[in-house]
Design an enzyme around this catalytic site. Sequence first.
Site, PDB file in Angstrom:
ATOM      1  N   GLY A  23       0.820  -1.212   0.000  1.00 16.42           N
ATOM      2  CA  GLY A  23       0.000   0.000   0.000  1.00 16.42           C
ATOM      3  C   GLY A  23       0.853   1.261   0.000  1.00 16.42           C
ATOM      4  NE  ARG A  27       7.591  -1.625   4.594  1.00 15.29           N
ATOM      5  CZ  ARG A  27       7.083  -2.212   5.664  1.00 15.29           C
ATOM      6  NH1 ARG A  27       6.201  -3.136   5.541  1.00 15.29           N
ATOM      7  NH2 ARG A  27       7.475  -1.892   6.855  1.00 15.29           N
ATOM      8  NE  ARG A  46      -3.141  11.761  -8.430  1.00 13.23           N
ATOM      9  CZ  ARG A  46      -4.192  12.335  -7.840  1.00 13.23           C
ATOM     10  NH1 ARG A  46      -4.429  12.149  -6.571  1.00 13.23           N
ATOM     11  NH2 ARG A  46      -5.008  13.087  -8.523  1.00 13.23           N
ATOM     12  NE  ARG A  90      -3.798  -5.574   0.186  1.00 15.36           N
ATOM     13  CZ  ARG A  90      -3.145  -4.781   1.022  1.00 15.36           C
ATOM     14  NH1 ARG A  90      -2.082  -4.102   0.623  1.00 15.36           N
ATOM     15  NH2 ARG A  90      -3.521  -4.679   2.285  1.00 15.36           N
ATOM     16  CB  SER A  93      -0.151  -4.916   7.648  1.00 18.39           C
ATOM     17  OG  SER A  93      -0.787  -3.680   7.452  1.00 18.39           O
ATOM     18  CG  ASP A 209      -4.322  -4.385  13.566  1.00 24.14           C
ATOM     19  OD1 ASP A 209      -3.680  -4.237  12.513  1.00 24.14           O
ATOM     20  OD2 ASP A 209      -5.562  -4.338  13.613  1.00 24.14           O
ATOM     21  NE  ARG A 222       4.564  -2.092  12.461  1.00 25.15           N
ATOM     22  CZ  ARG A 222       4.161  -1.581  13.609  1.00 25.15           C
ATOM     23  NH1 ARG A 222       3.267  -2.199  14.342  1.00 25.15           N
ATOM     24  NH2 ARG A 222       4.645  -0.449  14.042  1.00 25.15           N
TER      25      ARG A 222
HETATM   26  N1  ADE Z   1      -4.649  -3.308   7.957  1.00 23.65           N
HETATM   27  C1  ADE Z   1      -3.970  -3.657   9.056  1.00 23.65           C
HETATM   28  N2  ADE Z   1      -4.774  -3.673  10.127  1.00 23.65           N
HETATM   29  C2  ADE Z   1      -6.001  -3.326   9.687  1.00 23.65           C
HETATM   30  C3  ADE Z   1      -7.241  -3.174  10.303  1.00 23.65           C
HETATM   31  N3  ADE Z   1      -7.380  -3.363  11.609  1.00 23.65           N
HETATM   32  N4  ADE Z   1      -8.289  -2.788   9.551  1.00 23.65           N
HETATM   33  C4  ADE Z   1      -8.131  -2.579   8.237  1.00 23.65           C
HETATM   34  N5  ADE Z   1      -6.980  -2.707   7.591  1.00 23.65           N
HETATM   35  C5  ADE Z   1      -5.928  -3.088   8.312  1.00 23.65           C
END
Ligand code: ADE
Length: 238
Positions: A23, A27, A46, A90, A93, A209, A222
């Site tokens: 994304g 990165r 951009r 893709r 995370s 997360d 990470r």
């Molecule tokens: N990418 C990483 N964590 C996320 C989350 N909690 N919600 C949406 N996209 C995410």
Amino acid sequence: MSKSTPHIKPENNPIAETILLPGDPLRAKFIAETYLEDVVQFNEVRNMFGYTGTYKGKKISVMGTGMGIPSIGIYSYELIHTFGVKNLIRVGSCGAMQEGINVYDVIIAQGASTDSNYVAQYGLPGHFAPIADYSLLARAKKLADKKGVPNHVGNVLSSDIFYNANKEATDKWRSMGILAVEMESAGLYMNAAYAGGDVKALGIFTVSDHLLTHEETTPEERQTSFTKMMEIALEIVE
Ligand code: ADE
């Protein structure tokens, strides 16, 4: 004249048939600098940086997509239809939604459910199921197992909403077995399907997360799990 689109202006720099799509454009820069050799930059429109180089002799590109289905929808469409990209992977995370999944694990998105309306453009007489290309999926799974990387294959949620006012939404998706939430793969899978034929897509993620345990990764952790995911992504396409 060299090919260009409103969002990608390579000015004769090459774009490979295989591209990794994080994304974050920074990165993409990091991946190019860390993993690729003989790198050239092909996009800076951009600040959505794109690079092409080689990995173990294979030509491979990497480019940021931005966040969300509209953004990856634009970039992947242009990569496929103007620049002839065939394998779109893709790398991102996600937030885990099930017990039994830990932060740092790798998720391989077999399917990508969504709360987005992106599919409406196709005017289908029913509900489309955005799925990964099976050959990329099978190879990713094999590589993850071979490397001993804890991994889970299944359905993810590609959500339009990071801060969701509907607090029950997560529980409902979880009850349908959704492994994790991210924000792009359904758009990527639909664009690949719409292109037909030999265009293949896959999403693989590290868990950053956890929506149930609220456990979060540290920057060091990470990085380690990111490295494992990258080693898989770079080797998927033979
Ligand atoms: N990418 C990483 N964590 C996320 C989350 N909690 N919600 C949406 N996209 C995410």
